[in-house]
Design a protein around this motif. Sequence first.
Motif, PDB file in Angstrom:
ATOM      1  N   PHE A   1      63.176 110.403   7.177  1.00 27.02           N
ATOM      2  CA  PHE A   1      63.915 109.291   7.768  1.00 27.02           C
ATOM      3  C   PHE A   1      64.866 108.755   6.709  1.00 27.02           C
ATOM      4  N   PHE A   2      65.809 107.951   7.148  1.00 23.02           N
ATOM      5  CA  PHE A   2      66.825 107.419   6.245  1.00 23.02           C
ATOM      6  C   PHE A   2      66.856 105.901   6.358  1.00 23.02           C
ATOM      7  N   ILE A   3      67.026 105.229   5.219  1.00 25.61           N
ATOM      8  CA  ILE A   3      67.135 103.763   5.173  1.00 25.61           C
ATOM      9  C   ILE A   3      68.443 103.409   4.494  1.00 25.61           C
ATOM     10  N   ASP A   4      69.124 102.408   5.057  1.00 29.29           N
ATOM     11  CA  ASP A   4      70.395 101.967   4.510  1.00 29.29           C
ATOM     12  C   ASP A   4      70.496 100.444   4.714  1.00 29.29           C
ATOM     13  N   ASN A   5      71.312  99.811   3.913  1.00 32.30           N
ATOM     14  CA  ASN A   5      71.678  98.402   4.106  1.00 32.30           C
ATOM     15  C   ASN A   5      70.454  97.482   4.131  1.00 32.30           C
ATOM     16  N   LEU A   6      69.593  97.613   3.138  1.00 32.54           N
ATOM     17  CA  LEU A   6      68.431  96.728   3.006  1.00 32.54           C
ATOM     18  C   LEU A   6      68.898  95.367   2.539  1.00 32.54           C
ATOM     19  N   ARG A   7      68.459  94.302   3.224  1.00 35.59           N
ATOM     20  CA  ARG A   7      68.886  92.950   2.853  1.00 35.59           C
ATOM     21  C   ARG A   7      67.804  91.937   3.186  1.00 35.59           C
ATOM     22  N   ILE A   8      67.849  90.813   2.457  1.00 38.64           N
ATOM     23  CA  ILE A   8      66.965  89.681   2.687  1.00 38.64           C
ATOM     24  C   ILE A   8      67.787  88.599   3.373  1.00 38.64           C
ATOM     25  N   ILE A   9      67.295  88.134   4.497  1.00 33.45           N
ATOM     26  CA  ILE A   9      68.012  87.104   5.256  1.00 33.45           C
ATOM     27  C   ILE A   9      67.067  85.937   5.461  1.00 33.45           C
TER      28      ILE A   9
END
Length: 82
Positions: free
Chosen positions: A73-81
């Motif tokens: 699988f692929f993960i992109d654009n990890l962010r804390i909101i």
Amino acid sequence: MVLDVYNPERSAFDLGVAMQMTKDWHWNETSNVSVRPGRHTVVLDLSEYADELSKVLRINICYRETTPMDGHFFIDNLRIIR
């Protein structure tokens, strides 16, 4: 925590996050979210740990199969909101 996930496989899997909060290897884990095949924006609730987020030393992204599979699988654009 919000992240974009792409699951190119035929089966869903569970995704969560484990955070090391101290040098004594104390870990906290989020609840898992099921990721079906395709592209998704996944939201993991960190509100339970809001007072401790400044203590995070490591973050592990936890992948758990719900059915036996040999894939990726692929993960992109990890962010804390907030």
